[in-house]
Write a protein that holds these residues in place. Structure first.
Motif, short mmCIF file in Angstrom:
data_model
loop_
_atom_site.label_atom_id
_atom_site.label_comp_id
_atom_site.label_asym_id
_atom_site.label_seq_id
_atom_site.Cartn_x
_atom_site.Cartn_y
_atom_site.Cartn_z
N ALA A 236 0.78 -1.19 -0.14
CA ALA A 236 0.01 -0.02 -0.05
C ALA A 236 0.81 1.36 0.08
CB ALA A 236 -0.80 0.11 1.39
N ARG A 237 1.89 1.45 0.84
CA ARG A 237 2.80 2.57 0.74
C ARG A 237 3.41 2.72 -0.70
NH1 ARG A 237 5.76 0.42 4.77
NH2 ARG A 237 7.83 0.21 3.51
N LEU A 238 3.86 1.74 -1.34
CA LEU A 238 4.43 1.72 -2.61
C LEU A 238 3.35 1.86 -3.58
CD1 LEU A 238 7.30 -0.88 -2.20
CD2 LEU A 238 7.56 1.45 -1.96
N ASN A 239 2.32 1.67 -3.64
CA ASN A 239 1.13 1.70 -4.37
C ASN A 239 1.71 0.67 -5.40
OD1 ASN A 239 -1.32 2.30 -5.42
ND2 ASN A 239 -0.32 4.04 -6.65
N ARG A 240 2.02 -0.47 -5.21
CA ARG A 240 2.16 -1.45 -6.26
C ARG A 240 1.42 -2.87 -6.11
NH1 ARG A 240 7.99 -0.89 -6.07
NH2 ARG A 240 8.47 -2.83 -7.31
N PRO A 241 1.21 -3.41 -7.48
CA PRO A 241 0.51 -4.73 -7.27
C PRO A 241 1.13 -5.63 -6.59
CG PRO A 241 1.57 -4.25 -9.61
CD PRO A 241 1.62 -3.20 -8.74
N LEU A 242 0.51 -6.62 -6.05
CA LEU A 242 1.03 -7.61 -4.96
C LEU A 242 0.38 -9.11 -5.21
CD1 LEU A 242 2.60 -8.31 -2.28
CD2 LEU A 242 0.30 -7.83 -1.29
N VAL A 243 1.58 -9.99 -5.14
CA VAL A 243 1.09 -11.35 -5.40
C VAL A 243 1.80 -11.94 -3.97
CG1 VAL A 243 1.61 -13.45 -6.37
CG2 VAL A 243 1.71 -11.35 -7.81
N LEU A 244 0.70 -12.67 -3.25
CA LEU A 244 0.83 -13.32 -1.93
C LEU A 244 0.97 -14.93 -2.35
CD1 LEU A 244 -1.36 -11.99 0.82
CD2 LEU A 244 1.25 -12.10 0.86
N CYS A 245 2.26 -15.59 -1.97
CA CYS A 245 2.46 -16.83 -2.12
C CYS A 245 2.40 -17.29 -0.70
CB CYS A 245 3.68 -17.17 -2.97
SG CYS A 245 4.17 -18.72 -3.14
N ILE A 246 1.66 -18.66 -0.52
CA ILE A 246 1.49 -19.18 0.52
C ILE A 246 1.88 -20.77 0.17
CG2 ILE A 246 0.11 -19.90 2.56
CD1 ILE A 246 0.18 -16.81 2.11
N GLY A 275 -3.13 -10.62 -5.95
CA GLY A 275 -3.20 -11.96 -6.40
C GLY A 275 -2.90 -12.83 -5.20
N ILE A 276 -3.48 -14.00 -5.04
CA ILE A 276 -2.83 -15.00 -4.15
C ILE A 276 -3.13 -16.37 -4.71
CG2 ILE A 276 -3.81 -15.83 -1.64
CD1 ILE A 276 -5.07 -13.11 -1.16
#
Length: 557
Positions: A236-246, A275-276
């Motif tokens: 959120a701070r970087l305003n970048r898209p995120l992929v979470l890998c579990i 994306g997760i």
């Protein structure tokens, strides 16, 4: 310096809803996670095995184990799935991992100029570093600090964070390791930036309530949720898209995606630009699931559990969906019987055997609060090896089904299993939640499924896994600047995380689909999956087929 209670083994952690948290424990014994959840810290002086009974089952944090096995055999790498027309390599995308840490000195996590591709590390185990903003423990190491460490003759004196297990290093490398032609290696998204949360291991008494020894690598749901909040705050701070890998899972719970972890991931998948992907688990061939049915003519089911010599302390869960109710009996290998345990609200019964040293604790919970279903939880202490017989009897004369699960991963050995197991319905949590992309593993060399890959569906017939991905002997970085290979659904999830990063770059960075969500990504990738004409889809082994990003793009036309 006093130890923060979330790291202090003099306290046991419970995961509570904030709506109940204020009344549950005093503020000084509470760690805030987010607007919904908090951690309550219970002094271990209050511990006993029937504390689970005094407090409800679902607030004892689920413990998660790792979903890949690493080999130190060097292997060549398969061609990275990039297409020059699209020019996708993960640029501008963050991939977040909640794992065992990372060997940040490994060359695959560096740019050509030697600078790091890690945006930050939050090491939950470090007690004397700079804490992340808004968090009360651990140490955060940012990109500048990591670059300084890489330039030092003693990197760990600058950034004292290591991956002693190697699992996190492997996952991050498969997903997004830099191209190293001299080692025939490339991650799937070699220009994505990485965020690593090194999870604190589960506490002693959180293990003890489940009979898990200290030599087993496992991690509490509470620390995982805190790690997710950290990764979200950075993105959120970087305003970048995120992929979470579990890349971890658990066989605790009803396998319906009702855990706090699973429901939170489900919600996050509805938020744009997150994306997760989640590993399905490696329980397909372990013999750790049994299922049975009742009808008005047959109201009893008897099954057998073989207990190995190495497994002295472990647990077993039997879940019965409404409206049916069941009672249970146990017969030890020495012939002693525990008769007819009927369901109750909060009763915890302890039984000791005469002809063997075993003690068992039984909670037959008529209404487990998180799911509304019946749960029979059986915890063994000093279990006598041999064949245990379990008899489940329906109280109501209606058709119904029940499921029994043993622990996942290396919590128990492969010498403990049901004699008549059902390999289906073995997807581990949180892979049984609806919106995240749940990934099984196949052998990309032979085209066959990995026999260990967990199978669906969920008990309510939700299609899981969603897809399968390459998961056999994937080239990866390992500790001490080496290369190896990894197999399992964790490795397959890491491979998929890289593919999602490529898709996220196309969607967000190249401005083709700015509002894409994890749920959208799930649907796009199952639409583009490769399917065998000899099979029916979806199915509980292959889901919707083999992941293929180029096929996905072709089906957008």
């Amino acid at each position: 310096m006093p130890i923060n209670k979330i790291l202090d083994d003099n306290y046991m952690d419970l995961l509570v809803e904030n709506s109940l948290g204020i009344a549950f424990e005093s503020p000084e014994n509470t760690t805030w996670i987010n607007n919904r959840f908090s951690v309550a810290h219970i002094p271990v002086a209050r511990f006993n095995m029937c504390l689970l009974g005094e407090y409800p089952y679902h607030i004892f944090p689920t413990l998660y184990t790792l979903d890949s096995q690493i080999s130190l055999i060097r292997s060549s790498v398969t061609e990275v799935r990039n297409n020059p027309v699209f020019d996708l390599n993960g640029q501008g995308v963050l991939i977040g991992f909640l794992d065992t840490g990372i060997d940040y000195c490994h060359e695959v996590f560096q740019n050509p100029d030697g600078s790091t591709r890690l945006f930050s590390i939050w090491d939950q185990t470090v007690m004397d570093g700079e804490k992340p903003e808004g968090f009360t423990f651990g140490a955060e190491y940012n990109k500048t600090m990591i670059d300084q460490a890489l330039q030092s003759s003693s990197p760990l004196s600058v950034v004292p964070s290591e991956d002693e297990v190697g699992h996190g290093t492997m996952m991050a490398g498969i997903a997004a390791g830099s191209i190293k032609e001299e080692h025939y290696f490339s991650g799937v998204a070699p220009r994505a930036e990485l965020i690593m949360v090194k999870l604190a291991p589960a506490k002693k008494y959180n293990r003890k309530i489940w009979g898990i020894t200290e030599d087993v690598d496992c991690y509490q749901e509470t620390n995982i949720l805190l790690g997710i909040e950290y990764i979200l705050s950075v993105a959120a701070r970087l305003n970048r898209p995120l992929v979470l890998c579990i890349g971890m899972g658990s066989s605790q719970g009803a396998h319906e995606g009702h855990s706090m972890f699973a429901t939170w991931l489900n919600y996050l998948c509805t938020i744009p630009r997150i994306g997760i992907c989640v590993s399905a688990g490696n329980e397909g061939n372990k013999g750790r699931h049994y299922s049975g049915t009742f009808n008005p003519e047959r109201n009893t089911d008897t099954f057998e559990l073989r207990v190995g010599e190495a497994d002295k302390n472990f647990f077993l869960e039997i879940w019965q969906n409404s409206p049916c109710r069941v009672m249970v009996e146990f017969t030890s290998p020495t012939g002693e019987i525990v008769y007819s345990i009927f369901p109750r609200f909060d009763e915890c019964r302890e039984y000791s055997f005469i002809f063997c040293p075993t003690r068992i604790f039984i909670n037959n919970i008529i209404l487990e609060e998180e799911t509304g279903e019946q749960l029979i939880l059986v915890r063994f202490e000093d279990a006598f090896s041999g064949i245990w017989t379990i008899r489940v009897t329906a109280i109501d004369d209606i058709f119904c089904e029940f499921n029994a699960w043993l622990p996942s991963g290396n919590i128990i050995s492969e010498e403990t299993y049901f004699l008549r197991p059902n390999p289906y319905t073995t997807i581990t949590s949180p892979g049984n939640s609806r919106n995240p992309l749940t990934v099984g593993a196949y052998n990309q060399l032979s085209g066959s499924i990995l026999i260990s890959s967990s199978r669906g569906y969920t008990p309510s017939n939700l299609v899981k896994p969603d897809i399968v991905a390459p998961g056999y002997a994937l080239p990866c970085p390992v500790r001490n600047q080496a290369f190896g290979v990894a197999s399992g659904t964790g490795a397959a999830a890491a491979h998929t995380a890289g593919i999602i990063a490529l898709l996220m770059e196309w969607a967000v960075e190249k401005r083709n689909y700015m509002t894409i969500t994890g749920r959208d990504i799930n649907r796009l990738l199952i639409r583009g999956a490769i399917r065998n004409s000899d099979l029916l889809y979806p199915n509980p082994i292959w889901g919707y087929g083999k992941i293929n990003i180029m096929e996905m793009f072709s089906r957008l036309i």
